[in-house]
Design a protein around this motif. Sequence first.
Motif, PDB file in Angstrom:
ATOM      1  N   GLY A   1      -1.774  11.743   1.368  1.00 51.32           N
ATOM      2  CA  GLY A   1      -1.181  12.085   2.763  1.00 51.32           C
ATOM      3  C   GLY A   1      -2.032  12.856   3.560  1.00 51.32           C
ATOM      4  O   GLY A   1      -2.773  13.545   3.038  1.00 51.32           O
TER       5      GLY A   1
ATOM      6  N   SER B   1      -5.255   7.240  -2.487  1.00 55.52           N
ATOM      7  CA  SER B   1      -5.274   7.808  -1.108  1.00 55.52           C
ATOM      8  C   SER B   1      -4.121   8.957  -1.107  1.00 55.52           C
ATOM      9  O   SER B   1      -2.818   8.650  -1.582  1.00 55.52           O
ATOM     10  CB  SER B   1      -4.685   6.636  -0.196  1.00 55.52           C
ATOM     11  OG  SER B   1      -3.429   6.059  -0.645  1.00 55.52           O
TER      12      SER B   1
ATOM     13  N   GLN C   1       2.201   4.933   0.917  1.00 55.43           N
ATOM     14  CA  GLN C   1       2.103   5.817   1.922  1.00 55.43           C
ATOM     15  C   GLN C   1       2.884   7.078   1.345  1.00 55.43           C
ATOM     16  O   GLN C   1       3.957   7.160   1.137  1.00 55.43           O
ATOM     17  CB  GLN C   1       2.481   5.315   2.999  1.00 55.43           C
ATOM     18  CG  GLN C   1       2.221   6.234   4.432  1.00 55.43           C
ATOM     19  CD  GLN C   1       2.567   5.537   5.557  1.00 55.43           C
ATOM     20  OE1 GLN C   1       3.206   4.505   5.614  1.00 55.43           O
ATOM     21  NE2 GLN C   1       2.185   6.001   7.023  1.00 55.43           N
TER      22      GLN C   1
ATOM     23  N   GLN D   1       0.868  -1.341  -0.141  1.00 54.08           N
ATOM     24  CA  GLN D   1      -0.121   0.022  -0.190  1.00 54.08           C
ATOM     25  C   GLN D   1       1.006   1.269  -0.004  1.00 54.08           C
ATOM     26  O   GLN D   1       1.851   1.376   0.658  1.00 54.08           O
ATOM     27  CB  GLN D   1      -0.937  -0.075   1.122  1.00 54.08           C
ATOM     28  CG  GLN D   1      -1.940   1.248   1.332  1.00 54.08           C
ATOM     29  CD  GLN D   1      -2.820   0.991   2.368  1.00 54.08           C
ATOM     30  OE1 GLN D   1      -3.112  -0.029   2.832  1.00 54.08           O
ATOM     31  NE2 GLN D   1      -3.449   1.994   2.738  1.00 54.08           N
TER      32      GLN D   1
ATOM     33  N   VAL E   1       3.986  10.846   2.891  1.00 53.72           N
ATOM     34  CA  VAL E   1       3.996  11.519   4.240  1.00 53.72           C
ATOM     35  C   VAL E   1       4.710  12.985   3.962  1.00 53.72           C
ATOM     36  O   VAL E   1       5.823  13.180   3.661  1.00 53.72           O
ATOM     37  CB  VAL E   1       4.714  10.678   5.431  1.00 53.72           C
ATOM     38  CG1 VAL E   1       4.875  11.656   6.616  1.00 53.72           C
ATOM     39  CG2 VAL E   1       4.080   9.544   5.635  1.00 53.72           C
TER      40      VAL E   1
ATOM     41  N   SER F   1       6.536   5.548   0.207  1.00 52.75           N
ATOM     42  CA  SER F   1       6.859   4.107   0.374  1.00 52.75           C
ATOM     43  C   SER F   1       5.701   3.291  -0.372  1.00 52.75           C
ATOM     44  O   SER F   1       4.452   3.999  -0.549  1.00 52.75           O
ATOM     45  CB  SER F   1       6.844   3.856   1.851  1.00 52.75           C
ATOM     46  OG  SER F   1       5.510   4.164   2.621  1.00 52.75           O
TER      47      SER F   1
END
Length: 126
Positions: free
Chosen positions: A117, A115, A3, A1, A5, A25
């Motif tokens: 951050g 998705s 991610q 998944q 940030v 990541s």
Amino acid sequence: QVQLVESGGGLVQFGGSLRLSCAASGTIFSRDTMGWYRQAPGKQRELVAIITSSSITKYADSVKGRFTISRDNTKNTVYLQMNSLKPEDTAVYYCNAVLGRWDYGLGSLAPRFGSWGQGTQVTVSS
């Protein structure tokens, strides 16, 4: 998944500088064209800068000459150096990979990952 940030935002005076970072990541980062988006209150999210896998960069007219996007593939991180900041730069800043033909202009690109951050808030006081 995947991610993403973001970090580095803050409160700065007119004409000041900030450097944003976005650590990614869960993706083959070095192959991705990465972009910085921003969303001001009551406005749509807009793409302001991209950097391709070969480090070609493109900017929105509103930030050209003031912002510099860069990447470090060894750290899976993309940066946005923001200089000569203006109150109209106030927004939440996000990063994402982008899809599309970058040579057709920023308007032809779409975010790759659904998705996002949490973003990082940039506030420029006058």
